[in-house]
Design a protein around this motif. Structure first.
Motif, PDB file in Angstrom:
ATOM      1  N   PRO A 186       0.655  -1.369  -0.062  1.00  0.00           N
ATOM      2  CA  PRO A 186      -0.044  -0.137  -0.096  1.00  0.00           C
ATOM      3  C   PRO A 186       0.866   1.185  -0.095  1.00  0.00           C
ATOM      4  CG  PRO A 186       0.060  -1.006   2.128  1.00  0.00           C
ATOM      5  CD  PRO A 186       0.755  -1.863   1.353  1.00  0.00           C
ATOM      6  N   GLN A 187       0.132   2.373  -0.590  1.00  0.00           N
ATOM      7  CA  GLN A 187       1.076   3.754  -0.456  1.00  0.00           C
ATOM      8  C   GLN A 187       0.858   4.149   1.130  1.00  0.00           C
ATOM      9  OE1 GLN A 187      -0.494   6.461  -3.421  1.00  0.00           O
ATOM     10  NE2 GLN A 187      -0.370   5.059  -4.966  1.00  0.00           N
ATOM     11  N   LEU A 188       1.892   5.225   1.229  1.00  0.00           N
ATOM     12  CA  LEU A 188       1.610   5.993   2.303  1.00  0.00           C
ATOM     13  C   LEU A 188       0.481   6.573   2.312  1.00  0.00           C
ATOM     14  CD1 LEU A 188       5.252   7.308   2.326  1.00  0.00           C
ATOM     15  CD2 LEU A 188       4.394   5.520   4.002  1.00  0.00           C
ATOM     16  N   PRO A 189      -0.129   6.997   3.571  1.00  0.00           N
ATOM     17  CA  PRO A 189      -1.417   8.032   3.798  1.00  0.00           C
ATOM     18  C   PRO A 189      -1.180   9.185   2.953  1.00  0.00           C
ATOM     19  CG  PRO A 189      -0.684   7.025   5.851  1.00  0.00           C
ATOM     20  CD  PRO A 189       0.287   6.605   4.939  1.00  0.00           C
ATOM     21  N   VAL A 190      -2.155   9.586   2.388  1.00  0.00           N
ATOM     22  CA  VAL A 190      -1.829  10.952   1.705  1.00  0.00           C
ATOM     23  C   VAL A 190      -1.468  12.164   2.627  1.00  0.00           C
ATOM     24  CG1 VAL A 190      -3.480  12.640   0.207  1.00  0.00           C
ATOM     25  CG2 VAL A 190      -4.045  10.410   0.026  1.00  0.00           C
ATOM     26  N   SER A 191      -1.920  12.128   3.923  1.00  0.00           N
ATOM     27  CA  SER A 191      -1.431  13.205   4.577  1.00  0.00           C
ATOM     28  C   SER A 191       0.283  13.041   4.723  1.00  0.00           C
ATOM     29  CB  SER A 191      -1.862  13.095   6.063  1.00  0.00           C
ATOM     30  OG  SER A 191      -1.785  11.697   6.565  1.00  0.00           O
ATOM     31  N   VAL A 192       0.846  12.041   4.690  1.00  0.00           N
ATOM     32  CA  VAL A 192       2.070  11.730   4.839  1.00  0.00           C
ATOM     33  C   VAL A 192       2.866  12.236   3.392  1.00  0.00           C
ATOM     34  CG1 VAL A 192       4.065  10.016   5.042  1.00  0.00           C
ATOM     35  CG2 VAL A 192       1.970   9.888   6.550  1.00  0.00           C
TER      36      VAL A 192
ATOM     37  N   ALA B   2       2.799  15.817   3.301  1.00  0.00           N
ATOM     38  CA  ALA B   2       3.720  16.340   4.294  1.00  0.00           C
ATOM     39  C   ALA B   2       5.202  16.475   3.568  1.00  0.00           C
ATOM     40  CB  ALA B   2       3.624  15.481   5.650  1.00  0.00           C
ATOM     41  N   ILE B   3       5.424  15.205   2.909  1.00  0.00           N
ATOM     42  CA  ILE B   3       6.707  14.852   2.271  1.00  0.00           C
ATOM     43  C   ILE B   3       7.078  15.767   1.113  1.00  0.00           C
ATOM     44  CG2 ILE B   3       7.974  13.326   0.836  1.00  0.00           C
ATOM     45  CD1 ILE B   3       7.141  10.997   2.732  1.00  0.00           C
ATOM     46  N   PHE B   4       5.777  16.164   0.451  1.00  0.00           N
ATOM     47  CA  PHE B   4       5.964  17.086  -0.792  1.00  0.00           C
ATOM     48  C   PHE B   4       6.007  18.488  -0.194  1.00  0.00           C
ATOM     49  CE2 PHE B   4       3.584  20.070  -3.304  1.00  0.00           C
ATOM     50  CZ  PHE B   4       4.355  20.129  -4.653  1.00  0.00           C
ATOM     51  N   LEU B   5       5.276  18.871   0.756  1.00  0.00           N
ATOM     52  CA  LEU B   5       5.417  20.498   1.312  1.00  0.00           C
ATOM     53  C   LEU B   5       6.704  20.245   1.918  1.00  0.00           C
ATOM     54  CD1 LEU B   5       1.965  20.784   2.656  1.00  0.00           C
ATOM     55  CD2 LEU B   5       2.784  21.807   0.530  1.00  0.00           C
TER      56      LEU B   5
ATOM     57  N   GLU C 200      17.366  13.351  -0.864  1.00  0.00           N
ATOM     58  CA  GLU C 200      18.235  12.397   0.232  1.00  0.00           C
ATOM     59  C   GLU C 200      17.855  13.150   1.398  1.00  0.00           C
ATOM     60  OE1 GLU C 200      19.832  13.848  -2.376  1.00  0.00           O
ATOM     61  OE2 GLU C 200      20.430  11.986  -3.493  1.00  0.00           O
ATOM     62  N   ASP C 201      17.858  14.524   1.582  1.00  0.00           N
ATOM     63  CA  ASP C 201      17.464  15.052   3.000  1.00  0.00           C
ATOM     64  C   ASP C 201      16.081  14.879   3.334  1.00  0.00           C
ATOM     65  OD1 ASP C 201      20.142  16.101   3.423  1.00  0.00           O
ATOM     66  OD2 ASP C 201      19.782  18.106   2.347  1.00  0.00           O
ATOM     67  N   VAL C 202      15.295  15.077   2.156  1.00  0.00           N
ATOM     68  CA  VAL C 202      13.749  15.036   2.396  1.00  0.00           C
ATOM     69  C   VAL C 202      13.567  13.509   2.957  1.00  0.00           C
ATOM     70  CG1 VAL C 202      11.497  15.153   1.526  1.00  0.00           C
ATOM     71  CG2 VAL C 202      13.273  16.827   1.025  1.00  0.00           C
ATOM     72  N   ALA C 203      14.425  12.548   2.187  1.00  0.00           N
ATOM     73  CA  ALA C 203      13.996  11.169   2.456  1.00  0.00           C
ATOM     74  C   ALA C 203      14.648  10.554   4.025  1.00  0.00           C
ATOM     75  CB  ALA C 203      14.823  10.043   1.564  1.00  0.00           C
ATOM     76  N   GLU C 204      15.516  11.514   4.395  1.00  0.00           N
ATOM     77  CA  GLU C 204      16.149  11.327   5.619  1.00  0.00           C
ATOM     78  C   GLU C 204      15.139  11.867   6.767  1.00  0.00           C
ATOM     79  OE1 GLU C 204      19.821  12.349   8.184  1.00  0.00           O
ATOM     80  OE2 GLU C 204      20.202  12.238   6.594  1.00  0.00           O
ATOM     81  N   TRP C 205      14.617  13.001   6.659  1.00  0.00           N
ATOM     82  CA  TRP C 205      13.881  13.645   7.536  1.00  0.00           C
ATOM     83  C   TRP C 205      12.210  12.665   7.617  1.00  0.00           C
ATOM     84  CZ3 TRP C 205       8.770  15.398   5.698  1.00  0.00           C
ATOM     85  CH2 TRP C 205       8.184  16.117   7.082  1.00  0.00           C
ATOM     86  N   ALA C 206      11.953  12.211   6.330  1.00  0.00           N
ATOM     87  CA  ALA C 206      10.780  11.392   6.637  1.00  0.00           C
ATOM     88  C   ALA C 206      10.888   9.901   7.057  1.00  0.00           C
ATOM     89  CB  ALA C 206      10.015  11.517   4.986  1.00  0.00           C
TER      90      ALA C 206
ATOM     91  N   VAL D 120      11.819   7.724   4.704  1.00  0.00           N
ATOM     92  CA  VAL D 120      11.531   6.840   3.518  1.00  0.00           C
ATOM     93  C   VAL D 120      12.834   6.760   2.658  1.00  0.00           C
ATOM     94  CG1 VAL D 120       9.198   7.354   4.004  1.00  0.00           C
ATOM     95  CG2 VAL D 120      10.468   8.735   2.462  1.00  0.00           C
ATOM     96  N   SER D 121      12.542   6.065   1.552  1.00  0.00           N
ATOM     97  CA  SER D 121      13.647   5.734   0.438  1.00  0.00           C
ATOM     98  C   SER D 121      13.475   6.892  -0.418  1.00  0.00           C
ATOM     99  CB  SER D 121      13.182   4.581  -0.011  1.00  0.00           C
ATOM    100  OG  SER D 121      12.225   4.812  -0.841  1.00  0.00           O
ATOM    101  N   ILE D 122      14.698   7.260  -1.009  1.00  0.00           N
ATOM    102  CA  ILE D 122      14.854   8.311  -1.964  1.00  0.00           C
ATOM    103  C   ILE D 122      13.622   8.230  -3.228  1.00  0.00           C
ATOM    104  CG2 ILE D 122      15.961   9.408  -3.868  1.00  0.00           C
ATOM    105  CD1 ILE D 122      18.426   8.696  -2.216  1.00  0.00           C
ATOM    106  N   GLY D 123      13.318   6.866  -3.493  1.00  0.00           N
ATOM    107  CA  GLY D 123      12.263   6.489  -4.536  1.00  0.00           C
ATOM    108  C   GLY D 123      10.940   6.989  -4.163  1.00  0.00           C
ATOM    109  N   THR D 124      10.765   6.692  -2.749  1.00  0.00           N
ATOM    110  CA  THR D 124       9.425   7.049  -1.983  1.00  0.00           C
ATOM    111  C   THR D 124       9.167   8.439  -2.115  1.00  0.00           C
ATOM    112  OG1 THR D 124       9.410   4.863  -0.718  1.00  0.00           O
ATOM    113  CG2 THR D 124       8.185   6.649  -0.099  1.00  0.00           C
ATOM    114  N   VAL D 125      10.085   9.207  -1.894  1.00  0.00           N
ATOM    115  CA  VAL D 125      10.176  10.921  -1.977  1.00  0.00           C
ATOM    116  C   VAL D 125       9.793  11.230  -3.325  1.00  0.00           C
ATOM    117  CG1 VAL D 125      11.364  12.920  -1.889  1.00  0.00           C
ATOM    118  CG2 VAL D 125      11.593  11.121  -0.153  1.00  0.00           C
ATOM    119  N   TYR D 126      10.381  10.596  -4.457  1.00  0.00           N
ATOM    120  CA  TYR D 126      10.042  11.060  -5.697  1.00  0.00           C
ATOM    121  C   TYR D 126       8.609  10.499  -6.223  1.00  0.00           C
ATOM    122  CZ  TYR D 126       9.644  10.368 -10.571  1.00  0.00           C
ATOM    123  OH  TYR D 126       9.355  10.363 -12.103  1.00  0.00           O
ATOM    124  N   ASN D 127       8.236   9.170  -5.670  1.00  0.00           N
ATOM    125  CA  ASN D 127       6.855   8.973  -5.858  1.00  0.00           C
ATOM    126  C   ASN D 127       5.842   9.946  -5.274  1.00  0.00           C
ATOM    127  OD1 ASN D 127       7.602   6.738  -7.468  1.00  0.00           O
ATOM    128  ND2 ASN D 127       7.313   5.294  -5.923  1.00  0.00           N
ATOM    129  N   CYS D 128       6.123  10.451  -3.803  1.00  0.00           N
ATOM    130  CA  CYS D 128       5.060  11.406  -3.334  1.00  0.00           C
ATOM    131  C   CYS D 128       5.125  12.576  -4.078  1.00  0.00           C
ATOM    132  CB  CYS D 128       5.750  11.427  -1.925  1.00  0.00           C
ATOM    133  SG  CYS D 128       5.450  10.046  -0.862  1.00  0.00           S
TER     134      CYS D 128
END
Length: 178
Positions: free
Chosen positions: A24-30, A33-36, A49-55, A57-65
């Motif tokens: 499943p995907q992460l909740p829309v709220s998460v 939040a990653i996007f913002l 990389e910084d956003v992935a570390e903050w959240a 999650v993986s870099i690929g997940t950040v890209y998908n979000c």
């Protein structure tokens, strides 16, 4: 928080946030939040990389979000960023913003009810087509973006993105619907 919650409610039923996978995907709220967090930072703090570390999650997940939220926001633009000062609800919002400005600023600004801010987004290199038009006052190639908000609740009421960095802020603002 109220604007974030409202935005989540408007995005959560978009088909981009559903899949037929066993993962499943992460909740829309998460995802939002990653996007913002990513778009709210500039320079070194804005790397994937910084956003992935903050959240956490993986870099690929950040890209998908990023991709999912941008697609949903663009497709739902008129539902998410509506502002018509002639509508009664938006008139009330405008009046609340005016009261907020009057209570926190100088008398000359008491009729104001919006704030505008812009940022350049640096490009990796000179664009191949009309490249000089992107050369900004800080000797970089960039795109400009401006956001128009109501100051009392930070609600975004308009924006402009993708304008060549060489244009003055007033020229960029003239491209808003406001």
């Amino acid at each position: 928080p109220d604007v974030f919650t409202s935005l989540v409610r408007k995005l959560e039923n978009h088909p981009i946030f559903s899949n037929n996978s066993h993962n499943p995907q992460l909740p829309v709220s998460v995802q939002l939040a990653i996007f913002l967090n990513g778009v709210g930072h500039y320079g070194n703090g804005a790397t994937t990389e910084d956003v992935a570390e903050w959240a956490g999650v993986s870099i690929g997940t950040v890209y998908n979000c990023y991709r999912r939220v941008m697609i949903a926001l663009l497709q739902l633009h008129d539902d998410i960023i509506p502002f018509d000062p002639m509508e009664p609800e938006d008139q009330q919002e405008r009046d609340r913003a005016k009261q907020w400005v009057e209570s926190r600023s100088c008398p000359e600004w008491r009729g104001g009810f919006m704030c505008v801010d812009g940022s350049p987004f640096n490009l990796f290199q000179k664009p191949g087509w009309h490249g000089e038009g992107f050369y900004d006052r800080k000797s970089r190639y960039s795109l400009s973006a401006q956001v128009v908000i109501l100051p009392h609740n930070l609600r975004i009421v308009d924006y402009v993105i993708g304008v060549p960095g060489s244009l003055h802020d007033s020229n960029v603002f003239s491209r808003t619907r406001i």
